[in-house]
Each structure stands twice: as C-alpha cells, then as structure tokens.
Design a protein around this motif. Structure first.
Motif, short mmCIF file in Angstrom:
data_model
loop_
_atom_site.label_atom_id
_atom_site.label_comp_id
_atom_site.label_asym_id
_atom_site.label_seq_id
_atom_site.Cartn_x
_atom_site.Cartn_y
_atom_site.Cartn_z
N ALA A 205 0.84 -1.22 0.00
CA ALA A 205 0.00 0.00 0.00
C ALA A 205 0.86 1.26 0.00
CB ALA A 205 -0.93 -0.02 1.20
N GLY A 206 1.91 1.25 0.81
CA GLY A 206 2.80 2.42 0.90
C GLY A 206 3.56 2.67 -0.39
N THR A 207 4.09 1.59 -0.99
CA THR A 207 4.85 1.72 -2.25
C THR A 207 3.93 2.23 -3.36
OG1 THR A 207 6.09 -0.24 -1.57
CG2 THR A 207 6.40 0.49 -3.83
N ARG A 208 2.75 1.65 -3.40
CA ARG A 208 1.77 2.06 -4.43
C ARG A 208 1.41 3.53 -4.29
NH1 ARG A 208 -3.54 -1.38 -4.10
NH2 ARG A 208 -2.31 -3.03 -5.08
N GLU B 148 1.73 9.05 -6.25
CA GLU B 148 1.86 10.47 -5.85
C GLU B 148 2.90 11.17 -6.71
OE1 GLU B 148 0.40 12.69 -3.76
OE2 GLU B 148 -1.18 11.22 -3.43
N ILE B 149 3.99 10.46 -7.01
CA ILE B 149 5.06 11.03 -7.86
C ILE B 149 4.49 11.35 -9.25
CG2 ILE B 149 7.24 10.52 -9.06
CD1 ILE B 149 7.98 8.81 -6.54
N LEU B 150 3.74 10.40 -9.80
CA LEU B 150 3.13 10.61 -11.13
C LEU B 150 2.13 11.76 -11.10
CD1 LEU B 150 2.50 6.99 -12.52
CD2 LEU B 150 4.59 8.32 -12.52
N LYS B 151 1.40 11.85 -9.99
CA LYS B 151 0.38 12.90 -9.85
C LYS B 151 1.03 14.29 -9.83
CE LYS B 151 -3.69 14.04 -7.08
NZ LYS B 151 -4.41 13.77 -5.82
N LEU B 152 2.16 14.39 -9.13
CA LEU B 152 2.89 15.68 -9.07
C LEU B 152 3.38 16.10 -10.45
CD1 LEU B 152 5.04 15.24 -5.81
CD2 LEU B 152 3.23 16.93 -6.18
N CYS B 153 3.93 15.13 -11.19
CA CYS B 153 4.41 15.43 -12.56
C CYS B 153 3.26 15.87 -13.46
CB CYS B 153 5.09 14.21 -13.16
SG CYS B 153 6.59 13.72 -12.31
N PHE B 154 2.12 15.21 -13.32
CA PHE B 154 0.95 15.55 -14.14
C PHE B 154 0.42 16.95 -13.81
CE2 PHE B 154 -3.78 15.58 -14.29
CZ PHE B 154 -3.93 15.60 -15.67
N GLU B 155 0.31 17.24 -12.52
CA GLU B 155 -0.20 18.56 -12.10
C GLU B 155 0.73 19.68 -12.55
OE1 GLU B 155 -0.74 18.01 -7.94
OE2 GLU B 155 -2.70 17.02 -8.17
N ALA B 156 2.03 19.38 -12.61
CA ALA B 156 3.01 20.38 -13.08
C ALA B 156 3.05 20.43 -14.61
CB ALA B 156 4.38 20.04 -12.52
#
Length: 442
Positions: free
Chosen positions: A28-31, A36-44
């Motif tokens: 769960a933590g790794t996922r 979250e990393i992908l989400k940050l890149c997308f939002e930017a």
C-alpha cells in the motif's frame, strides 16, 4: 524556477519514501508513493519528467507488481489530457515499454495498443495500425472480459480488411465462435471460486454482445463480398435479421430481408441454397415485400424464366439497393444474376427432357448455340447436372447411362410390382365371385 525546485524536492522526498516502503515490502505504501510522484508530474504538466519517472520507478530493484500496475493504470488516465498527439504517443509508448512482458498488466497493454493503433489510423497509417493490433493475442488473456476480447479481435479483423489483407482477416475471424453471440446474457453470472482468475469488467465504451454480433457479421459480409461468396453473405444477413433490435424495427429488417432475397437469387444452386430459399419463403415477413416473394417463387418453381422480362421488372429494385443498408450487391452481381437464371433454366429443361437438340435448348434459354453449349458444359464440369452432347448431330442427352445390372434390377422390380398387382386383382375377382354366389343361393 522556484516551482521546478519545489517539484524536484517533493519527488526526491517521495522517492526516498517509496524506497523504504519497497524494501519493507509494504504494498500500500509503495503504491501510494509511486502514484503520488506521477500525480505531481501531471499537475506540473511536465510530460517529459512523467515519462522519465514511470521508467525509473518500474526499473527499481525488487519493484512490487502492484505498484507497477497502479502506476500504469494511473498514467493511462492522463493520456486523454495530453496537450498534443506527439506527447500522447510518447506517453503510450513509455507505458507499452513498462508493461512489455508483464502478465499482470497485459490487459492495460492491450488497451494502450488499441489507443495507439487508433491514432495511427487517424493519421492514415492503416498498415502500421493493423501490425500494432496483431502483436496482441487477447484470446489468451484470462482476466479480460469476453465482450472486450471480442471487440478487440473484431478491430483486428476490420483493420486487416481496410488494408485488404483478406487471408489474415479470415484467420483472425476464426478466433471468434459465432455461438458465443447466442449465449443468454440474462443468466446470472456465477461467483468465482477461491483461486479462480478474477475477470475484469469491460470498459463503458465496449459494445454489448448483440451489438458485437452485428459488427461481426457486417465484417464477415465485407470479407465474403471480396470473393463473391453469395450464400455465405446471405447466411450473415440471416444472422443479422435474428437480432432482436433488427426484428422489431421495420426500417431495419425490410432492407436486410431484401438483401437475403437478392443473395439467395445470386447464390449457385446447391442443397444449402435450396434449404435457405424454402426457409425464407416460409417467413411471414416476406409478404411485406411481395415483389421479392414473387422472385423467390419463380426460382423455386421448375419453369423456364424469361431473363428480359425478369430484368425489366427488377432492374429498378436492383439499382436502389445501393442506397440501402449494406450498400450495392457487388460489381458482378448483374452478370451473376443472369448466369443463375440461365443455370435455373438448364436445370428445368433437364428435368422435363431426356433428349433435346442444342438449337432448341438455345431457343428456350434465349441464347446463341455457342453460349448455351458453354453454360451447359460449365454446369456439367461443376457437377450441377449430368449431360452428354453429341456435337455432330447437335443432340444433348440428360439421361444417365445405366449398366446391365441396374437394368436387370429395374426389370426385376417392375415384374415384382406387376405380379403383386395381378395377385391383388385375382383376389378381388375371387372375392366378388364368392359374394355373387352367396347372393344367388339366398
């Protein structure tokens, strides 16, 4: 500039967190950290960084399957929100590289391939799109929904037909068993037992089983039209006419029934054609289109059909098929219809005549003697009928030459019937005599 630094620091923090969770095998933590990393890149809106992070995270040592699956699924949601085609294609290719050879993301890979093929098709690269689609063998995917599998294979068939690769289209179409469309969709699905593969739900844009049935038979009509296989085209239209949505709508079933009638008339005479012809004549709906009912009755009736009068009557109907469901009947349809009428007339003549002169046959068929001989020879070669031509005397014999054993057997049978008849007659005479004598005594 400051936003870029903040993004980098946030990603570094999440990468450290992801590493700790991954080494601890915390799914769960790794996922969560990876998504979250992908989400940050997308939002930017940093698409280049997004692609790099997807590749980077997937190549980490001991990366968990669930994390890779979640990453691919998360990134797939961003595909439609890319600013241009180049960025979209790059993201799809990155996800394809990540999912290559991984059985736990095979469904996602198939969906990505389908999206990429659609983009290639829109760009006019049909051959490339077809090659991309053929790389994926969805029939082996146990977790994919049945309707999604069928839709994918049908897309493969359509692209092969678009690039006129008819051999491969036929091979792919055989992966679908037509019986699958007759399955009862109303039946409750059995709950999977423990240990069974979980079948995913099909996406919302996938057609229903009955819609897929129509698409399948429309594609098969396109395939059979290539070789003018009229009886198979007729069977495909027959299957379309059995779909409930077509049955209930006169605007749909009337054009389909017209096509069935035309292709029955165009199909060569054989047992299957005869069976379909009689089955269609029994259809009550045929009374709605009386001209076509008359056409089929003429073909069934063992009488000579005058081609000129038939063509004058049905020429307008024949031409109007172009504007109806399924389009025109084909480039050679007019010639083939005339050929079928000639074949029908020869069969009629062979039934009523045991011997006939070639000149008289040509008169009955409204052809020259050369054309009549040509058509008769073709029918004999195709084993549609048995005939012999005595060319010097110009006589055609439709009788089969029987050997001596057959003649003797026939005579023996006839003698047996005759003796039975004599015996019955004698018995009746004796009976009448006895009755008459009894009446006299009284």
């Amino acid at each position: 500039m400051e936003e870029s630094r903040q993004l980098e620091s946030s990603i570094d923090r999440l990468l450290n967190e992801e590493k700790q969770m991954r080494l601890a095998e915390n799914v769960a933590g790794t996922r969560k950290a990876a998504t979250e990393i992908l989400k940050l890149c997308f939002e930017a809106k940093d698409w280049k960084l997004l692609n790099e992070q997807i590749l980077n995270l997937s190549k980490k040592r001991g990366q968990l399957k669930q994390a890779v699956q979640s990453m691919v699924q998360q990134a797939m949601q961003y595909i439609d929100q890319t600013p241009d085609i180049e960025t979209r294609v790059e993201l799809i290719k990155t996800l394809n590289n990540v999912s290559a050879g991984k059985i736990y993301v095979e469904i996602e890979r198939a969906r990505l391939t389908k999206k990429l093929a659609k983009i290639k098709e829109e760009q006019g690269l049909i051959a490339e799109a077809a090659d991309l689609m053929q790389e994926v063998a969805v029939e082996t995917f146990g977790a994919m929904a049945k309707t999604e599998k069928i839709a994918f294979i049908l897309e493969q068939v359509r692209l092969c037909l678009d690039r006129r690769d008819f051999v491969r289209a036929q091979i792919l179409s055989r992966k679908i068993n037509p019986r699958v469309f007759d399955a009862d969709t109303k039946k409750e699905k059995k709950k999977p037992k423990e240990g069974d593969n979980m079948v995913e739900e099909a996406p919302a844009d996938i057609p229903t089983l009955l819609e897929l049935k129509r698409i399948y038979y429309e594609l098969m009509i396109r395939y059979y039209s290539h070789n003018n296989e009229y009886i198979e085209i007729c069977r495909s239209y027959k299957a379309i006419s059995d779909i409930p949505s077509v049955k209930e709508n006169p605007e749909q079933w009337i054009p389909v029934l017209r096509k069935i009638c035309w292709f029955l008339a165009l199909a060569p005479h054989d047992p299957m054609q005869s069976s379909l012809l009689n089955a269609t004549l029994e259809d009550k709906k045929l009374s709605e289109i009386p001209d076509f009912k008359m056409l089929l009755k003429q073909i069934v009736t063992m009488e000579v059909i005058q081609w000129t009068s038939l063509w004058n009557k049905y020429k307008d109907e024949f031409e109007s098929e172009k504007n109806m469901i399924g389009g025109s009947l084909g480039d050679k349809a007019g010639e083939d219809l005339k050929l079928r009428i000639i074949e029908h007339n020869i069969l009629v003549v062979s039934k009523y005549y045991s011997r006939i002169t070639l000149k008289r046959l040509a008169e009955l068929l409204c052809l020259t003697t050369e054309e009549a001989e040509k058509h008769l020879s073709e029918m004999v070669v195709s084993k549609a009928l048995i005939a012999k031509i005595d060319r010097p005397s110009g006589i055609i014999c439709f009788q089969i030459v029987k050997d001596s054993n057959e003649i003797l057997n026939l005579w023996a049978t006839n003698l047996e019937k005759l003796l039975d008849l004599v015996e019955k007659s004698c018995h009746q005479i004796h009976k009448e005599t006895m009755v008459h004598k009894a009446a006299l005594r009284a």
